[in-house]
Design an enzyme around this catalytic site. Structure first.
Site, PDB file in Angstrom:
ATOM      1  N   ASP A 106      -0.768  -0.384  -1.954  1.00  0.00           N
ATOM      2  CA  ASP A 106      -0.927  -1.846  -1.910  1.00  0.00           C
ATOM      3  C   ASP A 106      -0.783  -2.462  -3.293  1.00  0.00           C
ATOM      4  OD1 ASP A 106      -3.454  -0.610  -2.593  1.00  0.00           O
ATOM      5  OD2 ASP A 106      -4.400  -2.568  -2.350  1.00  0.00           O
ATOM      6  N   GLU A 201      -6.381  -0.186  -2.143  1.00  0.00           N
ATOM      7  CA  GLU A 201      -7.125   0.158  -3.362  1.00  0.00           C
ATOM      8  C   GLU A 201      -7.592  -1.107  -4.058  1.00  0.00           C
ATOM      9  OE1 GLU A 201      -7.776   1.022  -7.675  1.00  0.00           O
ATOM     10  OE2 GLU A 201      -6.348  -0.359  -6.758  1.00  0.00           O
TER      11      GLU A 201
HETATM   12 ZN   LIG Z   1      -3.723   0.426  -9.320  1.00  0.00          ZN
END
Ligand SMILES: [Zn+2]
Length: 435
Positions: A106, A201
Site C-alpha cells: 500500500d 502498513e
Molecule cells: Zn513504508
C-alpha cells in the site's frame, strides 16, 4: 549497463565468476515502474483488511509473478497478504534458518497514488529537481543532501501531482528481482526463503492479520527503509495515555454552586507540558510526550497523549511526568475528578533483537559486499517489524534506496533499486555461508 556490470563485479568478489552470472529477466527499475502504476493507496478507519480493494490488484499480480518465478506455496490470504516460499538450493536446507523478506504494497493515505506518472531524470548532474506538472514541487539540494551522491544516476520521481509509491513498491520490486536473480543463477547458494507482501502498513492494520506461524521464517527483514546503507534495528517504545477530567454540567442559569467546569482543569493540564519534551522540540534519540487529540466539554473533557522513547526507563520517566502533572492539576481543581489510563502500544525491537546480533551484522556485511557504507539508524516511529519482533519473529528493517516518503517529492533511483536488490542477494547468501 554500467550498474549491471557493477553487480557482476561484486559477485566476482564473492568468488562467483563473471561468466556464470546472469542478470534478472526483468531489470528492477522496469519492474518498479510497472508496480508504481498500480494505485494501492490505503485508507484510515476502515473495518476491513485490506482497507481498500484496489490493493488486491497488486497482490494478485505479485502472486502470479511469484508463481512464474518458481516460488512455491504462493497464496493471497483473505486479508490480501501475499505469501510464498522460495525453496533453498543447498544439499541440506535444514541447516540454514528460513529467512523472511517482507515489503508492503500500500501507499500512504496522505497523498494520492492514482495515475502515477513516473519521470526519469536521466544522468542527473546536480541541482534542484523541479517536478514538471507542479513547479512548486521542488526536490532541493538544501533539504536533500543525499542528492550529491546521486550524480550520474537516473533519478525517478512522480510528476508533482501524486506520490511516487517508492514506499514501498521499491521493497516489492527489489524482493521480486532478488528472486528472479536467484532463479537465473543457481550457483548462488541460499537457504529457504519466506516471502510476504502486506497491505495496509501505512494505516497500521495489515500486520495484525499476519500469520507468523504459517509464514514459517525464523528471522525476517522488512525492506522498507530509505537511504542506501540505512539499517534499523531500533524503533520507539510506545505508549498512549488518556487523561479524563470529570466535571458536572447543569443549566447555566441555575449553575451557581453546582456546575464544575472540566474545561478549566484540562486547560491547566495541557499548559503544564514541558516544552523541551515535545515532538516539535526533539530529534535523534530524544523521546517525547505529544498531546495529539482531545475533547473539551463542561461535563467531561479528555486529552490523548503519545509517549515515545527508545528506552523503557525513559518511557517510564515520561509516564511519571504525566502522572505528576495530574497530581498538580488535581490539587488546583479538587472538585474535578481526574483519571489517567496508560496503554502499551509496541516496544523498541532492540529489546528482542539484542539477542540476535547476527541479523544486524549480516545485513551490514551484505551492504558492504554491495559496495555500500552501511549505518544504523533508529526509527523515530514503529515498523511492521516492531510488531512481528514481539510476536516472536525478529525483524529489522533494510533500506530501499528511496526517500521523501509519503509526499509528492518522493524519489528513488536506478542505483538505489539495484544496490538494494544486490544487498538482498548477498544477504541470503551470507546466511547460507555462516550456517
Ligand atoms: Zn513504508
Amino acid at each position: 549497463m554500467k550498474s549491471i556490470l557493477a553487480f557482476v563485479l561484486c559477485l566476482v568478489c564473492l568468488g562467483v565468476s563473471q561468466a556464470q552470472v546472469k542478470p534478472p529477466t526483468e531489470p528492477v527499475m522496469d519492474r518498479f515502474l510497472r508496480y508504481v502504476k498500480i494505485d494501492t493507496q490505503s485508507q484510515e478507519d476502515q473495518t476491513t483488511t485490506p482497507s481498500t480493494r484496489k490493493q488486491l490488484n497488486l497482490a494478485n499480480l505479485l502472486a502470479k509473478e511469484l508463481t512464474a518465478l518458481g516460488a512455491q506455496n504462493v497464496r493471497v490470504s483473505e486479508f490480501g497478504i501475499v505469501y510464498a516460499t522460495v525453496p533453498g538450493n543447498l544439499a541440506d536446507n535444514s541447516k540454514v534458518p528460513v529467512i523472511g523478506l517482507i515489503a508492503h504494497m500500500d501507499t500512504s493515505p496522505a497523498v494520492s497514488g492514482e495515475n502515477v506518472n513516473a519521470i526519469i531524470h536521466k544522468n542527473y548532474q546536480g541541482g534542484d529537481i523541479v517536478l514538471p506538472k507542479d513547479p512548486t514541487q521542488v526536490i532541493t539540494v538544501a533539504k536533500n543532501p543525499v542528492l550529491k551522491e546521486l550524480i550520474g544516476d537516473d533519478i525517478i520521481t512522480a510528476d508533482g501531482t501524486t506520490l511516487l509509491g517508492s514506499d514501498d513498491k521499491s521493497g516489492c520490486a527489489e524482493i521480486m528481482t532478488m528472486i528472479d536473480i536467484l532463479r537465473q543463477n543457481p550457483q548462488i547458494k541460499h537457504g529457504t526463503l519466506a516471502i510476504a507482501f502486506t497491505p495496509d502498513e501505512e494505516v497500521g492494520t495489515g500486520i495484525e492479520k499476519f500469520d507468523v506461524k504459517g509464514f514459517g521464517a525464523k528471522f525476517a527483514y522488512t525492506v522498507d527503509g530509505e537511504e542506501l546503507g540505512e539499517i534499523s534495528d531500533e524503533t520507539w517504545s510506545a505508549r498512549t495515555a488518556t487523561v479524563t477530567f470529570q466535571g458536572k454540567s447543569t443549566h447555566p442559569g441555575r449553575a451557581k454552586g453546582i456546575m464544575i467546569n472540566a474545561m478549566y482543569a484540562i486547560a491547566d493540564y495541557v499548559n503544564r507540558f514541558p516544552h523541551d519534551m515535545l515532538p516539535e522540540t526533539t530529534e535523534g534519540r530524544v523521546g517525547f510526550v505529544h498531546p495529539y487529540a482531545g475533547v473539551i466539554d463542561v461535563e467531561s473533557s479528555n486529552v490523548k497523549i503519545l509517549l515515545r522513547d527508545f528506552d523503557i526507563s525513559g518511557l517510564d520517566a515520561k509516564e511519571k511526568v504525566l502522572r505528576d502533572m495530574v497530581t498538580q492539576t488535581a490539587s488546583k481543581f479538587p472538585e474535578v475528578k481526574i483519571t489517567i489510563d496508560v496503554k502499551e502500544n509496541y516496544k523498541n525491537m532492540k529489546e528482542a533483537l539484542k539477542n540476535y546480533p547476527e541479523l544486524t551484522n549480516n545485513a551490514m556485511e551484505a551492504a558492504k559486499r554491495a559496495g555500500l557504507k552501511p549505518f544504523l539508524k533508529p526509527v523515530r516511529g514503529g515498523t511492521d517489524g516492531s510488531r512481528l519482533t514481539f510476536q516472536g519473529l525478529p525483524t529489522p528493517n533494510l533500506f530501499t534506496g528511496g526517500g521523501n516518503f509519503h509526499g509528492k517529492l518522493e524519489y528513488n533511483s536506478r542505483r538505489g533499486l539495484e544496490k538494494s536488490t544486490e544487498t538482498l542477494v548477498h544477504l541470503v547468501q551470507i546466511f547460507a555461508e555462516k550456517s
